[in-house]
Scaffold this active site. Structure first.
Site, PDB file in Angstrom:
ATOM      1  N   SER A 156       0.743  -1.380   0.100  1.00  0.00           N
ATOM      2  CA  SER A 156      -0.444   0.206  -0.157  1.00  0.00           C
ATOM      3  C   SER A 156       0.666   1.236   0.206  1.00  0.00           C
ATOM      4  O   SER A 156       1.116   2.275  -0.524  1.00  0.00           O
ATOM      5  CB  SER A 156      -0.744   0.317   1.249  1.00  0.00           C
ATOM      6  OG  SER A 156      -1.506  -1.564   1.103  1.00  0.00           O
ATOM      7  N   GLY A 187       0.419 -10.153 -11.823  1.00  0.00           N
ATOM      8  CA  GLY A 187       0.063 -11.504 -12.535  1.00  0.00           C
ATOM      9  C   GLY A 187       0.223 -11.701 -13.852  1.00  0.00           C
ATOM     10  O   GLY A 187       0.334  -9.898 -15.092  1.00  0.00           O
ATOM     11  N   GLU A 440      -4.656  -4.354  -4.672  1.00  0.00           N
ATOM     12  CA  GLU A 440      -4.174  -2.977  -5.337  1.00  0.00           C
ATOM     13  C   GLU A 440      -4.836  -1.669  -3.970  1.00  0.00           C
ATOM     14  O   GLU A 440      -5.365  -1.101  -4.000  1.00  0.00           O
ATOM     15  CB  GLU A 440      -5.980  -2.493  -6.386  1.00  0.00           C
ATOM     16  CG  GLU A 440      -5.519  -3.991  -7.454  1.00  0.00           C
ATOM     17  CD  GLU A 440      -4.119  -2.726  -8.503  1.00  0.00           C
ATOM     18  OE1 GLU A 440      -3.980  -1.604  -8.130  1.00  0.00           O
ATOM     19  OE2 GLU A 440      -4.093  -3.472  -9.365  1.00  0.00           O
TER      20      GLU A 440
END
Length: 673
Positions: A156, A187, A440
């Protein structure tokens, strides 16, 4: 199995529930699935997938290697079917395609969106004309892209990234200084990606210029071998459909490339080695990367909504056919007839629909924002919109995903023991949507960014915003003065009071601690639990409620609009309930009336929506072949589906039978104690 065993279906009929609804189911589906054009595109894609055997699901648990291979084959087949659309030239078709993939398989959805949505859009928004050739290649699937954000010891806190990119002798040199700086959770990287878009610290002339975006090639396009100066690997097994996603790790060992790798919208490294930029401020510089981060968070709100959709579909359909208990001397009743079961499931349905309506508007706003960024718009109004998108996505992503994951757990329990079966899919789906709470940005960290945004806007005297989400700051709300006829008005009034109160409370707490000598870091941490955190959550909820209600007001069909009004009000009341303690403690209301009315109104709405809930589920549900749940099929044949699966597991003899017999026989010969 004897035919007589199939002669009587043990459950209630879903069709009988459907007959109770008062609205046109086809019209409702069009309203809740993006309009006639979206529905038509989605249906075309669904038909293509259903006809192709490679997209048929079975109840086997696949290994990681099998999952990856199946996902690759399905990715390739989608390209063969030519149903992968240009997200800019064919926006409606692309949105339909993306929604279908998310409903069908979140792993396959990730395979596509990490490339088409995140990689390409980030490249377009952060790069310039010198990167156009890569965008074209990516659009034609001549390369495979991925996005690399997280480091092993930093997720974060993006500004604390340790990966370095240093300008040396006319080149950029990428280094991983220690294991904490290795890039992880990328990914598509582990096996497929040829190119990576990453964030790292830029150093020019010995000075750190902060976090910037870069795009580099990582594999040879002909041999698919990893390029020199890079080490790439796989992060291993994961639960749910994410086992099919190639989450990779990346280590830089003096990887060198040209300065074209710098995504140079607003900045550049000159031929003589100087860093120059046109950013008005440090905040302006950071906003270039905020867009790419917000992009993922806006999309993840949709994951929360899809989790809610699946939970409502399976939980409500099975509860409508599953009979348990009943009045003395009478037939058993479907569990959906019981108020407690409705309390468990109908708020989930209301959230799925309301957040879906909210998300449609959020995506429309974000698409407009990205188009303006890509066009080179540098207006003050767009800068405000950038902050609003970031602030709003930072609290709506957490709220939606918390609700979605919790809903799947609740639906699994509401389905009783059979909900635990793999063929119910509820546990698998919960595992598949679980990471949405942390990727995210970990949810509890993200919401702090939303409260920081609200505090900053208030401090600057900015009480309106481009999307209108902070317009409540213009209101000077009073305490509770009596219940009005429309429950939604009461909910909105309470939220507006709560938000303004929590803003003031947070400001006072910050000021008090600063005067005591605490630094800003400590003061922000110490004001989270009772002030800033609930402030951000309430901001997300009020915006979701308001935008959903605005969407309902545009519905032309009176019967559909009437039902959806009740849905949004149920969502609003169910979200407000956890705040009741704060509203009483902090002085919005006294006496029992307000709290009692909130609870009573929710109960009334749950009872009123019971006849419509199965038809509402039909309006948002995925096709049976995609949902692939024995309990949630649209024909209501839950018990027959379970038995059919049971009958496929009839081993004549256990593979360990010989050893079992040996143990039993040995025990027979042992002397008795």
């Amino acid at each position: 199995m004897s035919d007589h065993l199939w002669s009587v279906a043990p459950g209630a009929s879903l069709d009988e529930w459907r007959k109770k609804s008062a609205f046109d189911a086809k019209k409702m589906r069009v309203i809740l699935q993006g309009g006639e054009e979206q529905c038509r595109y989605k249906d075309e894609i669904w038909r293509t997938l259903e006809k192709d055997p490679i997209f048929h699901k079975d109840n086997r648990k696949l290994s990681m290697e099998e999952s990856r291979l199946v996902t690759h084959k399905r990715w390739k087949r989608l390209l063969d079917h030519r149903i992968v659309f240009d997200q800019h030239a064919e926006h409606e078709k692309y949105m339909a395609f993306e929604k279908v993939l998310e409903e069908y398989d979140t792993g396959l959805h990730a395979r596509f969106t990490l490339h088409f949505y995140v990689f390409i859009n980030s490249l377009m928004s952060m790069g310039t004309a010198k990167h156009a050739h890569l965008v074209e290649k990516a659009m034609r699937n001549e390369i495979v892209g991925c996005f690399s954000l997280t480091e092993l010891s930093h997720g974060s806190n993006t500004q604390a990234f340790k990966t370095t990119v240093t300008y040396e002798n006319g080149e950029l040199v990428f280094r991983t200084p220690h294991i904490g700086a290795m890039k992880v959770w990328c990914g598509n990287l582990a096996q497929s990606a040829t190119h990576v878009l990453l964030l790292a610290q830029l150093y020019v002339g010995g000075k750190c210029e902060g976090v910037h975006g870069f795009v580099i090639q990582v594999r040879d396009e002909k041999t698919h071998r990893v390029l020199p100066g890079l080490r790439i690997g796989d992060m291993g097994e994961k639960p749910g459909q994410w086992n099919a996603v190639e989450n990779g790790w990346l280590i830089f060992e003096n990887y060198r490339c040209s300065t074209d790798a710098l995504l140079n919208r607003g900045c550049e490294i000159t031929a003589d080695g100087r860093y120059v930029h046109t950013f008005k401020s440090d905040r302006d510089k950071k906003s270039v990367t905020l867009g790419s981060l917000s992009m993922g968070r806006v999309g993840i709100v949709g994951k929360g909504q899809n989790a809610l959709r699946a939970a409502a579909t399976i939980g409500i359909r099975y509860s409508a056919v599953r009979k348990q208990f009943g009045p003395p001397g009478q037939d058993e009743l479907p569990t959906l007839s019981y108020p407690l079961q409705r309390r468990r499931l109908l708020p989930i349905l209301a959230a799925a629909i309301s957040i879906g309506l909210f998300q449609d508007k959020m995506v429309a706003h974000f698409s407009e924002y990205m188009a303006r960024v890509i066009s080179g718009d540098k207006s003050d109004e767009l800068a405000e919109m950038s902050k609003e998108v970031h602030g709003l996505s930072s609290c709506c992503k957490p709220r939606a995903t918390w609700l979605g994951v919790a809903a799947l757990a609740e639906a699994r329990a509401a389905c009783g023991g059979h909900g635990f079966l793999y063929i119910s899919r509820l546990n698998e789906l919960r595992d598949s949507y679980d990471p949405s709470q942390t990727f995210e940005g970990e949810n509890n960290i993200l919401v702090q960014q939303a409260s920081n945004y609200l505090l900053a806007q208030k401090k600057q005297g900015i009480f309106t915003s481009p999307m209108g989400s902070i317009n409540f700051l213009k209101v000077r709300p009073a305490t509770y003065g009596g219940w009005s006829e429309d429950a939604l008005n009461n909910v909105i009034a309470a939220y507006e009071w709560l938000l303004n109160y929590l803003l003031v409370k947070t400001e006072r707490e910050l000021d008090k601690r600063m005067k005591k000598g605490d630094d800003s870091f400590t003061t922000r941490n110490e004001t989270q639990i009772d002030a800033a955190h609930p402030l951000a959550i309430a901001y997300a909820e009020l915006t979701m409620i308001r935008w959903a209600e605005e969407a309902v007001k545009t519905v032309e069909d009176e019967k559909c609009r009437s039902v959806l009004r009740r849905v949004v009000r149920l969502f609003a009341l169910s979200q407000l309930q956890p705040h009741l303690a704060l509203l009483y403690i902090d002085g919005y209301c006294t006496g029992p009336e307000f709290g009692t009315k909130v609870k009573q109104e929710q109960l009334v709405l749950e009872r009123a929506l019971a006849p419509d809930c199965v038809a509402l589920v039909d309006a948002i549900a995925s096709p049976d072949f995609a949902l692939a749940s024995a309990l949630g099929s649209s024909d209501g044949r839950s018990y027959e589906n379970m038995v059919a699966d049971f009958l496929s597991h009839q081993p004549d003899r256990a593979p360990f039978a010989d050893d079992l017999i040996s143990v039993i026989q040995t025990n027979k010969t042992k002397p008795k104690l």
